[in-house]
Design a protein around this motif. Structure first.
Motif, mmCIF file in Angstrom:
data_model
loop_
_atom_site.group_PDB
_atom_site.id
_atom_site.type_symbol
_atom_site.label_atom_id
_atom_site.label_comp_id
_atom_site.label_asym_id
_atom_site.label_seq_id
_atom_site.Cartn_x
_atom_site.Cartn_y
_atom_site.Cartn_z
ATOM 1 N N ASN A 77 0.809 -1.225 0.000
ATOM 2 C CA ASN A 77 0.000 0.000 0.000
ATOM 3 C C ASN A 77 0.837 1.267 0.000
ATOM 4 N N ILE A 80 0.693 3.235 -3.292
ATOM 5 C CA ILE A 80 -0.574 3.716 -3.857
ATOM 6 C C ILE A 80 -0.514 5.214 -4.188
ATOM 7 N N GLU A 92 -9.185 8.027 -4.609
ATOM 8 C CA GLU A 92 -8.556 6.773 -4.187
ATOM 9 C C GLU A 92 -9.046 5.648 -5.125
ATOM 10 N N ILE A 95 -8.434 -1.075 -5.249
ATOM 11 C CA ILE A 95 -7.251 -1.932 -5.342
ATOM 12 C C ILE A 95 -7.700 -3.385 -5.384
#
Length: 170
Positions: A77, A80, A92, A95
């Motif tokens: 992460n 990201i 966002e 994922i």
């Protein structure tokens, strides 16, 4: 918001948004890249690895305009925010870690037991410690920090003899 592909090489994310700057490696869809085709053109200098050696992934845009990142579970992460910046993702992304063979890399291991047609398999993998000042008991996995005492230094008085010097006692 851009589609594209990426690799994690070492600890560095290599991102290739589909923005018209690279004309090679285009997927059949015509709106993104194909990892295998693109690798031939962007492979790091001196690298002799195949396109699927490193952890990799892709950014797609859904019909509703939402970014979806499909990637190897070996990419954490912490990358990201870099992906968002590289692919101009304002929101966002969704994922999706892909555990299939499609995103396998050198960190994955596959095996097939020939004795029982794949019904059972056992691994015995040794990963030796190369970190300085760390000890590991390989029998039970216990680890500890090794605190090294400075080695004592022996002080020797200077006993230099000068040539052509009379050393006799009178």
């Amino acid at each position: 918001m851009k589609r594209g592909v990426f690799w994690l090489i070492g600890n560095e994310l290599q991102c290739f948004p589909f923005d018209g700057r690279i004309n090679e490696g285009i997927a059949k869809s015509g709106n993104t890249y194909n990892h295998k085709k693109l690798w031939v053109h962007i492979c790091p200098k001196g690298c002799n690895k195949q396109f699927d050696y490193y952890p990799r992934g892709r950014v797609e845009i859904s019909a509703k305009g939402r970014a979806i990142v499909y990637m190897s579970p070996h990419i954490g992460n912490e990358y990201i925010s870099q992906l968002c910046a590289a692919f101009a993702l304002d929101d966002e992304p969704i994922i999706k870690y892909d555990y299939s063979e499609h995103y396998n890399c050198y960190l994955d291991m596959e095996a097939y037991s020939l004795d029982d047609n794949g019904a059972g398999i056992q691994f015995c993998v040794y990963c030796y410690n190369v970190q300085p000042n760390i000890g590991i008991n390989y029998a039970d996995g216990e680890s500890w920090r090794i605190i090294q005492e400075p080695e004592p230094v022996e002080v020797v008085p200077d006993r230099t003899i000068m040539p052509d010097t009379d050393m006799s006692v009178s």
